[in-house]
Design an enzyme around this catalytic site. Structure first.
Site, mmCIF file in Angstrom:
data_model
loop_
_atom_site.group_PDB
_atom_site.id
_atom_site.type_symbol
_atom_site.label_atom_id
_atom_site.label_comp_id
_atom_site.label_asym_id
_atom_site.label_seq_id
_atom_site.Cartn_x
_atom_site.Cartn_y
_atom_site.Cartn_z
ATOM 1 N N GLY A 257 0.832 -1.226 0.000
ATOM 2 C CA GLY A 257 0.000 0.000 0.000
ATOM 3 C C GLY A 257 0.853 1.256 0.000
ATOM 4 N N SER B 138 -7.232 -0.059 13.307
ATOM 5 C CA SER B 138 -7.822 1.275 13.392
ATOM 6 C C SER B 138 -8.545 1.406 14.728
ATOM 7 C CB SER B 138 -8.814 1.443 12.245
ATOM 8 O OG SER B 138 -9.712 2.494 12.520
ATOM 9 N N SER B 139 -8.720 2.639 15.180
ATOM 10 C CA SER B 139 -9.394 2.851 16.469
ATOM 11 C C SER B 139 -10.863 2.421 16.439
ATOM 12 C CB SER B 139 -9.297 4.322 16.886
ATOM 13 O OG SER B 139 -9.851 5.148 15.895
ATOM 14 N N CYS B 140 -11.406 2.160 15.237
ATOM 15 C CA CYS B 140 -12.816 1.732 15.161
ATOM 16 C C CYS B 140 -13.008 0.289 15.621
ATOM 17 C CB CYS B 140 -13.362 1.907 13.759
ATOM 18 S SG CYS B 140 -12.661 0.746 12.604
ATOM 19 N N TYR C 242 -15.880 -3.160 8.659
ATOM 20 C CA TYR C 242 -14.442 -2.864 8.575
ATOM 21 C C TYR C 242 -13.774 -3.220 9.908
ATOM 22 C CZ TYR C 242 -10.535 0.627 8.242
ATOM 23 O OH TYR C 242 -9.338 1.292 8.218
ATOM 24 N N LYS D 138 -10.696 -5.808 10.812
ATOM 25 C CA LYS D 138 -9.468 -5.381 11.503
ATOM 26 C C LYS D 138 -9.243 -6.194 12.775
ATOM 27 C CE LYS D 138 -7.996 -2.114 8.771
ATOM 28 N NZ LYS D 138 -6.700 -2.248 8.088
ATOM 29 N N HIS E 159 -12.291 10.697 4.536
ATOM 30 C CA HIS E 159 -12.479 11.028 5.949
ATOM 31 C C HIS E 159 -12.782 12.525 6.091
ATOM 32 C CE1 HIS E 159 -10.128 7.232 6.393
ATOM 33 N NE2 HIS E 159 -11.059 7.036 7.294
HETATM 34 N N1 LIG Z 1 -6.588 6.966 6.982
HETATM 35 C C1 LIG Z 1 -6.872 6.839 8.268
HETATM 36 O O1 LIG Z 1 -7.402 7.782 8.916
HETATM 37 C C2 LIG Z 1 -6.536 5.571 8.998
HETATM 38 C C3 LIG Z 1 -5.953 4.490 8.371
HETATM 39 N N2 LIG Z 1 -5.671 3.349 9.095
HETATM 40 C C4 LIG Z 1 -5.092 2.163 8.458
HETATM 41 O O2 LIG Z 1 -3.911 2.466 7.766
HETATM 42 C C5 LIG Z 1 -3.781 1.616 6.625
HETATM 43 C C6 LIG Z 1 -3.550 2.465 5.390
HETATM 44 O O3 LIG Z 1 -4.635 3.364 5.225
HETATM 45 P P1 LIG Z 1 -4.540 4.625 4.231
HETATM 46 O O4 LIG Z 1 -3.125 4.857 3.841
HETATM 47 O O5 LIG Z 1 -5.337 5.705 4.836
HETATM 48 O O6 LIG Z 1 -5.353 4.087 2.969
HETATM 49 P P2 LIG Z 1 -5.263 4.571 1.439
HETATM 50 O O7 LIG Z 1 -6.606 4.333 0.852
HETATM 51 O O8 LIG Z 1 -4.676 5.931 1.347
HETATM 52 O O9 LIG Z 1 -4.221 3.554 0.792
HETATM 53 C C7 LIG Z 1 -4.535 2.207 0.690
HETATM 54 C C8 LIG Z 1 -3.483 1.516 -0.130
HETATM 55 O O10 LIG Z 1 -3.869 0.142 -0.252
HETATM 56 C C9 LIG Z 1 -3.671 -0.271 -1.583
HETATM 57 N N3 LIG Z 1 -4.629 -1.310 -1.908
HETATM 58 C C10 LIG Z 1 -5.968 -1.291 -1.710
HETATM 59 N N4 LIG Z 1 -6.507 -2.436 -2.155
HETATM 60 C C11 LIG Z 1 -5.488 -3.193 -2.642
HETATM 61 C C12 LIG Z 1 -5.413 -4.474 -3.237
HETATM 62 N N5 LIG Z 1 -6.500 -5.238 -3.425
HETATM 63 N N6 LIG Z 1 -4.202 -4.920 -3.629
HETATM 64 C C13 LIG Z 1 -3.107 -4.152 -3.456
HETATM 65 N N7 LIG Z 1 -3.099 -2.955 -2.891
HETATM 66 C C14 LIG Z 1 -4.294 -2.469 -2.491
HETATM 67 C C15 LIG Z 1 -3.866 0.958 -2.453
HETATM 68 O O11 LIG Z 1 -3.110 0.758 -3.626
HETATM 69 P P3 LIG Z 1 -3.188 1.701 -4.941
HETATM 70 O O12 LIG Z 1 -2.779 3.058 -4.499
HETATM 71 O O13 LIG Z 1 -2.219 1.111 -5.895
HETATM 72 O O14 LIG Z 1 -4.630 1.648 -5.366
HETATM 73 C C16 LIG Z 1 -3.307 2.046 -1.546
HETATM 74 O O15 LIG Z 1 -1.934 2.224 -1.785
HETATM 75 C C17 LIG Z 1 -5.063 0.788 6.555
HETATM 76 O O16 LIG Z 1 -4.836 -0.470 7.138
HETATM 77 C C18 LIG Z 1 -6.032 1.568 7.413
HETATM 78 O O17 LIG Z 1 -6.976 0.736 8.018
HETATM 79 C C19 LIG Z 1 -5.945 3.266 10.432
HETATM 80 C C20 LIG Z 1 -6.515 4.309 11.096
HETATM 81 C C21 LIG Z 1 -6.881 5.546 10.434
HETATM 82 C C1 LIG Z 2 -10.546 6.382 10.713
HETATM 83 C C2 LIG Z 2 -11.989 6.006 10.911
HETATM 84 O O1 LIG Z 2 -12.781 6.695 9.968
HETATM 85 C C3 LIG Z 2 -14.186 6.432 9.964
HETATM 86 O O2 LIG Z 2 -14.801 6.785 11.145
HETATM 87 P P1 LIG Z 2 -15.047 8.271 11.568
HETATM 88 O O3 LIG Z 2 -14.078 8.670 12.601
HETATM 89 O O4 LIG Z 2 -16.470 8.429 11.929
HETATM 90 O O5 LIG Z 2 -14.643 9.033 10.242
HETATM 91 P P2 LIG Z 2 -14.947 10.287 9.342
HETATM 92 O O6 LIG Z 2 -13.661 10.982 9.220
HETATM 93 O O7 LIG Z 2 -15.583 9.856 8.071
HETATM 94 O O8 LIG Z 2 -16.043 11.168 10.144
HETATM 95 C C4 LIG Z 2 -15.768 11.779 11.357
HETATM 96 C C5 LIG Z 2 -16.887 12.699 11.762
HETATM 97 O O9 LIG Z 2 -16.869 13.821 10.896
HETATM 98 C C6 LIG Z 2 -18.175 14.091 10.427
HETATM 99 N N1 LIG Z 2 -18.103 14.807 9.133
HETATM 100 C C7 LIG Z 2 -18.503 16.092 8.935
HETATM 101 N N2 LIG Z 2 -18.383 16.420 7.645
HETATM 102 C C8 LIG Z 2 -17.849 15.325 7.025
HETATM 103 C C9 LIG Z 2 -17.484 15.084 5.690
HETATM 104 O O10 LIG Z 2 -17.628 15.914 4.800
HETATM 105 N N3 LIG Z 2 -16.945 13.863 5.422
HETATM 106 C C10 LIG Z 2 -16.767 12.904 6.390
HETATM 107 N N4 LIG Z 2 -16.209 11.726 6.044
HETATM 108 N N5 LIG Z 2 -17.150 13.113 7.673
HETATM 109 C C11 LIG Z 2 -17.676 14.313 7.981
HETATM 110 C C12 LIG Z 2 -18.823 12.731 10.374
HETATM 111 O O11 LIG Z 2 -20.227 12.827 10.325
HETATM 112 C C13 LIG Z 2 -18.297 12.097 11.655
HETATM 113 O O12 LIG Z 2 -19.050 12.534 12.759
HETATM 114 C C14 LIG Z 2 -14.491 5.019 9.754
HETATM 115 O O13 LIG Z 2 -14.426 4.790 8.415
HETATM 116 C C15 LIG Z 2 -13.629 4.086 10.547
HETATM 117 O O14 LIG Z 2 -13.608 2.882 9.910
HETATM 118 C C16 LIG Z 2 -12.233 4.551 10.838
HETATM 119 O O15 LIG Z 2 -11.351 3.758 11.091
#
Ligand SMILES: NC(=O)C1=CN([C@@H]2O[C@H](COP(=O)(O)OP(=O)(O)OC[C@H]3O[C@@H](n4cnc5c(N)ncnc54)[C@H](OP(=O)(O)O)[C@@H]3O)[C@@H](O)[C@H]2O)C=CC1
Ligand SMILES: C[C@H]1O[C@H](OP(=O)(O)OP(=O)(O)OC[C@H]2O[C@@H](n3cnc4c(=O)[nH]c(N)nc43)[C@H](O)[C@@H]2O)[C@@H](O)[C@@H](O)C1=O
Length: 357
Positions: free
Chosen positions: A58, A155-157, A184, A188, A227
């Site tokens: 990733g 993830s914290s979820c 999800y 996890k 997000h």
């Molecule tokens: N973003 C957040 O707020 C949080 C993220 N995490 C965790 O961190 C990790 C990374 O998340 P994040 O960087 O945000 O996610 P992104 O969506 O930014 O990146 C996901 C990556 O996974 C790759 N990918 C997805 N599906 C496949 C597949 N079938 N085969 C190969 N590669 C794949 C994508 O590849 P490509 O670019 O080539 O499509 C991409 O590089 C995850 O495990 C997530 O749960 C945890 C808490 C919060």
């Molecule tokens: C990282 C975490 O991310 C997700 O959980 P979440 O914390 O609820 O994430 P969120 O960033 O999407 O929302 C946070 C808050 O923000 C509000 N909100 C306002 N306006 C927008 C808006 O425009 N977009 C989004 N997405 N949210 C919005 C929204 O209604 C909510 O109250 C899960 O996928 C979970 O799987 C996970 O791991």
């Protein structure tokens, strides 16, 4: 709208050889399970061999790209990377062929199906299926092909909707999950349990980190599926550009969220690989929370939008509060550095330079 990580920024982008594998792979024999709960039980240091082959799964995502930046900055030279189209990690035989050909020493699993509250709520089947497939294939192949250490990211979820705050690691599986992302979260939780099972039965050195809500360069700025932080950054930017008078924000604004800059997460990942080899997953947070209303006001200020906020309470709030207790990681010696305001400024600069061009 997602800016892809440039493949030519990192070395060792060779394609895997197309090796065939027998379906019955040998199980490594490790009769003495290790269930250490603390410091590394592995005498050799991650930092001691900068030429060890590291597979960052990733690597073009928010988290994977930050980890690649971090390990390159530390002097590691032997990264093996595959885009989704080069290696679909949901395909078991392709993953096994890749591991057989490449034999990575370390694996950092940052590939997943990821999205915000709307995406999680709308595509539950994809979120549970794809995440179970990716993590099952990568964790199992890592063990079977002799990987020295694997780090899985959850993830914290994973924690109950009404967990005690701040949430300790021990809250896992103590009460029902938040419905908007339970599919999800279940995937996890299965990943954490798979790492634990392989450590207990095979002595495989798999560890798990549970990051809080992340943000930073290479985030997903999709208007609906991202997000909250990147979604609002884009919405305020577009409203500023079009001179709109108001911006719609989802929910009531009252939920609390803890945000961590992805560079701090990348530091934590490297720190955990070097310093931790326990059975239990470790929380990775900033320790600071804001309401969504406070976040929206801060993003508005950083972007420079001068209109009003309108709250759409037909959209879900999700979990009311999810501040993690990250004291176990702190006791081991890790502290995050980036303040939210500084991180927002840095992320908006990146957005302007990379997404709006
Ligand atoms: N973003 C957040 O707020 C949080 C993220 N995490 C965790 O961190 C990790 C990374 O998340 P994040 O960087 O945000 O996610 P992104 O969506 O930014 O990146 C996901 C990556 O996974 C790759 N990918 C997805 N599906 C496949 C597949 N079938 N085969 C190969 N590669 C794949 C994508 O590849 P490509 O670019 O080539 O499509 C991409 O590089 C995850 O495990 C997530 O749960 C945890 C808490 C919060
Ligand atoms: C990282 C975490 O991310 C997700 O959980 P979440 O914390 O609820 O994430 P969120 O960033 O999407 O929302 C946070 C808050 O923000 C509000 N909100 C306002 N306006 C927008 C808006 O425009 N977009 C989004 N997405 N949210 C919005 C929204 O209604 C909510 O109250 C899960 O996928 C979970 O799987 C996970 O791991």
């Amino acid at each position: 709208m997602k800016v892809k990580y440039q493949a030519n920024m990192v070395p060792h982008l060779q394609k895997p050889e197309n090796l065939s594998l027998s379906s019955s792979l040998p199980i490594q024999d490790s009769p003495t399970p290790s269930i250490m709960g603390g410091l590394n039980n592995d005498s050799s240091s991650f930092f001691s061999d900068k030429s060890a082959k590291i597979f960052v799964a990733g690597h073009r995502g928010l988290v994977g790209s930050a980890i690649v930046r971090k390990i390159i900055s530390l002097g590691f030279t032997n990264l093996v990377l595959r885009t989704h189209s080069e290696l679909d990690l949901t395909r078991q035989s392709d993953v096994e062929s890749f591991f057989s050909a490449e034999r990575p020493v370390y694996v950092i699993l940052a590939a997943a199906k990821v999205g915000g509250i709307h995406a999680n709520n709308t595509y539950p089947a994809e979120f549970i299926l794809v995440n179970l497939q990716i993590q099952t294939n990568v964790i199992d192949s890592s063990f079977r092909f002799g990987v020295k250490k694997l780090l899985f990211l959850g993830s914290s979820c994973i924690y109950p909707k009404f967990a005690p705050q701040p949430i300790p690691e021990s809250s896992l599986l103590t009460a029902p999950l938040e419905p908007t992302n339970e599919w999800y979260a279940v995937a996890k939780i299965a990943g954490i349990k798979m790492c634990q099972a392989y450590r207990i039965q095979y002595n495989f050195n798999a560890i798990s980190g549970m990051p809080t809500n992340l943000y930073g360069p290479h985030d997903n700025f999709h208007p609906e599926n991202s997000h909250v932080l990147p979604a609002l950054m884009r919405r305020f930017h577009e409203a500023k550009t079009s001179k709109a008078k108001e911006v719609v924000v989802w929910g009531t604004g009252s939920p609390l969220r803890e945000f961590l800059h992805v560079d701090d997460l990348a530091d934590a990942v490297v720190f955990m690989i070097e310093n931790y080899s326990g059975l239990e997953h470790l929380n990775v947070g900033s320790g600071k929370e804001v309401t969504i209303k406070e976040l929206a006001e801060l993003v508005k200020e950083v972007v420079g939008f001068e209109g009003d906020l309108v709250w759409d309470s037909s959209k879900p709030d999700g979990t009311p509060r999810k501040l993690m207790d990250s004291s176990k990681l702190a006791v081991l010696g890790f502290q995050p550095k980036v303040e939210l305001k500084d991180g927002l400024v840095d992320t908006y600069k990146w957005y302007l330079e990379n997404v709006t061009q």
